[in-house]
Design a protein around this motif. Structure first.
Motif, PDB file in Angstrom:
ATOM      1  N   LEU A 268       2.361  -5.074   5.485  1.00  0.00           N
ATOM      2  CA  LEU A 268       2.962  -3.737   5.547  1.00  0.00           C
ATOM      3  C   LEU A 268       3.095  -3.112   4.174  1.00  0.00           C
ATOM      4  O   LEU A 268       3.014  -1.902   4.034  1.00  0.00           O
ATOM      5  CB  LEU A 268       4.359  -3.831   6.161  1.00  0.00           C
ATOM      6  N   PHE A 269       3.292  -3.951   3.175  1.00  0.00           N
ATOM      7  CA  PHE A 269       3.582  -3.413   1.859  1.00  0.00           C
ATOM      8  C   PHE A 269       2.331  -3.098   1.051  1.00  0.00           C
ATOM      9  O   PHE A 269       2.391  -2.429   0.064  1.00  0.00           O
ATOM     10  CB  PHE A 269       4.473  -4.382   1.077  1.00  0.00           C
ATOM     11  N   ALA A 270       1.232  -3.587   1.513  1.00  0.00           N
ATOM     12  CA  ALA A 270       0.014  -3.375   0.749  1.00  0.00           C
ATOM     13  C   ALA A 270      -0.583  -1.999   1.010  1.00  0.00           C
ATOM     14  O   ALA A 270      -1.475  -1.569   0.314  1.00  0.00           O
ATOM     15  CB  ALA A 270      -1.011  -4.458   1.084  1.00  0.00           C
TER      16      ALA A 270
ATOM     17  N   GLU B 263       9.777 -15.595   5.375  1.00  0.00           N
ATOM     18  CA  GLU B 263      10.810 -16.593   5.089  1.00  0.00           C
ATOM     19  C   GLU B 263      10.552 -17.279   3.759  1.00  0.00           C
ATOM     20  O   GLU B 263      11.489 -17.644   3.050  1.00  0.00           O
ATOM     21  CB  GLU B 263      10.876 -17.622   6.223  1.00  0.00           C
ATOM     22  N   SER B 264       9.269 -17.480   3.444  1.00  0.00           N
ATOM     23  CA  SER B 264       8.930 -17.969   2.109  1.00  0.00           C
ATOM     24  C   SER B 264       8.687 -16.762   1.215  1.00  0.00           C
ATOM     25  O   SER B 264       8.146 -15.750   1.667  1.00  0.00           O
ATOM     26  CB  SER B 264       7.670 -18.831   2.153  1.00  0.00           C
ATOM     27  N   PRO B 265       9.094 -16.853  -0.050  1.00  0.00           N
ATOM     28  CA  PRO B 265       8.978 -15.669  -0.905  1.00  0.00           C
ATOM     29  C   PRO B 265       7.528 -15.261  -1.175  1.00  0.00           C
ATOM     30  O   PRO B 265       6.622 -16.091  -1.168  1.00  0.00           O
ATOM     31  CB  PRO B 265       9.691 -16.086  -2.193  1.00  0.00           C
ATOM     32  N   VAL B 266       7.358 -13.969  -1.411  1.00  0.00           N
ATOM     33  CA  VAL B 266       6.057 -13.350  -1.650  1.00  0.00           C
ATOM     34  C   VAL B 266       6.175 -12.515  -2.919  1.00  0.00           C
ATOM     35  O   VAL B 266       7.211 -11.902  -3.170  1.00  0.00           O
ATOM     36  CB  VAL B 266       5.672 -12.439  -0.466  1.00  0.00           C
ATOM     37  N   TRP B 267       5.104 -12.503  -3.735  1.00  0.00           N
ATOM     38  CA  TRP B 267       5.117 -11.662  -4.940  1.00  0.00           C
ATOM     39  C   TRP B 267       4.784 -10.214  -4.592  1.00  0.00           C
ATOM     40  O   TRP B 267       3.828  -9.946  -3.869  1.00  0.00           O
ATOM     41  CB  TRP B 267       4.087 -12.160  -5.956  1.00  0.00           C
ATOM     42  N   PHE B 268       5.563  -9.294  -5.130  1.00  0.00           N
ATOM     43  CA  PHE B 268       5.283  -7.865  -5.017  1.00  0.00           C
ATOM     44  C   PHE B 268       5.413  -7.228  -6.384  1.00  0.00           C
ATOM     45  O   PHE B 268       6.340  -7.550  -7.130  1.00  0.00           O
ATOM     46  CB  PHE B 268       6.296  -7.157  -4.107  1.00  0.00           C
ATOM     47  N   ASN B 269       4.509  -6.289  -6.683  1.00  0.00           N
ATOM     48  CA  ASN B 269       4.770  -5.394  -7.795  1.00  0.00           C
ATOM     49  C   ASN B 269       5.663  -4.287  -7.240  1.00  0.00           C
ATOM     50  O   ASN B 269       5.281  -3.582  -6.304  1.00  0.00           O
ATOM     51  CB  ASN B 269       3.454  -4.824  -8.321  1.00  0.00           C
ATOM     52  N   LEU B 270       6.849  -4.138  -7.796  1.00  0.00           N
ATOM     53  CA  LEU B 270       7.821  -3.206  -7.223  1.00  0.00           C
ATOM     54  C   LEU B 270       7.340  -1.760  -7.267  1.00  0.00           C
ATOM     55  O   LEU B 270       7.861  -0.907  -6.552  1.00  0.00           O
ATOM     56  CB  LEU B 270       9.180  -3.350  -7.922  1.00  0.00           C
TER      57      LEU B 270
END
Ligand SMILES: [Ca+2]
Ligand SMILES: [Ca+2]
Ligand SMILES: [Ca+2]
Length: 296
Positions: free
Chosen positions: A16-18, A134-141
């Protein structure tokens, strides 16, 4: 308080964030004026905070429950111990963004253009869960919905411990909930289970962060993003050329690029770059040399 994430079960559910979900259909309605939509979103958020209470488990997962008639639970709006808000100017409006600070965290704090390692659960105001990691994911804010860049930097990361079995234990991390008006989420776009103009709730945990050097000048953007002489979030532009320092390769416009001004040679004759705190000032000056055009 601690939480264990299985490092090997790293599953990215974050399409969704991509901005280009694989299976979901994006449809866009004709854009509504922001001044028309914000009062609608604000009323929905205010109503939710007034009519629901929150329970928080040992790992900062939250459950929101409608207060029944005659119920004595404390509505979220009265949880002054955890409810916080910030005001953000956007689209010629001043928005109030509410969030819950369940745990502040103890470590480094990203800024809105840094990368963050986050686990999260996103829900609609009717409780529908539309995405979870549930496991963390990297995002550029900078690349995700604008609400994340406003709220995640209010928190700090924790510490991590590698276990003999390959798992990693994270503890003392920042954890919270953000209640976002639609203009800080997907606004007129409808994505998967998210209708257009939907305010959203994210429960999130800030597990890690990376400071980025956007202009590759060897000064991390965290040290050259905000103007420290202002309190309104203005960007620092030392030479006033309209290019903020975090994107300006010659911050003081003296013709010598910043990367050259912050380098030195160690006792072996090897090229090194100063840590920000150790960048020297010009002789007799008070500014670090890459910000002072009177020396190079
Ligand atoms: Ca930089
Ligand atoms: Ca500049
Ligand atoms: Ca310079």
């Amino acid at each position: 308080m601690k939480n264990i994430f299985k490092a090997l079960s790293f599953v990215v559910l974050a399409t969704l964030f991509a901005g280009c979900p694989k299976d979901d259909t994006i449809t866009a309605q004709p854009p509504k004026p922001y001044s028309e939509q914000y009062p609608i979103d604000k009323a929905a958020i205010d109503d939710f905070l007034a009519t629901h209470y929150v329970t928080v488990d040992a790992e900062y997962n939250t459950t929101f429950t409608l207060i029944e008639a005659g119920g004595t639970e404390i509505p979220i709006k009265d949880r002054t111990d955890i409810l916080k808000s910030i005001e953000v100017d956007r689209n010629d409006l001043t928005y109030t963004l509410y969030y819950l600070e369940l745990n502040e965290g103890i470590g480094e704090q990203p800024i809105k253009v840094d990368s963050a390692f986050v686990s999260y659960k996103g829900t609609l105001f009717d409780g529908t869960v539309f995405d979870t990691a549930e496991s963390p994911v990297w995002f550029n804010l900078q690349d995700v919905i604008p609400g994340w860049g406003e709220i995640v930097p209010k928190f700090k990361i924790g510490n991590s411990i590698e276990n003999p079995d390959g798992t990693v234990t994270y503890e003392n991390y920042g954890a919270g909930v953000m209640f976002l008006p639609s203009s800080f989420a997907y606004y007129g776009s409808s994505i998967g289970a998210i209708p257009s103009y939907a305010p959203l709730i994210f429960n999130f945990k800030l597990i890690g962060q990376k400071h980025i050097d956007h202009d590759s000048d060897r000064v991390l953007s965290v040290y050259e993003y905000y103007d420290p002489s202002k309190t309104d979030g203005s960007l620092l532009d030392t030479d006033g050329d309209g290019v903020p320092d975090y994107l300006d390769v010659d911050d003081d416009n003296d013709g010598v690029i910043t990367k050259e001004e912050v380098k030195y040679f160690d006792t072996n004759g090897d090229k090194q770059y100063y840590d920000f705190a150790n960048i020297p000032t010009c002789s007799g000056g008070s500014l670090k040399k890459h910000l002072d055009p009177s020396c190079q």
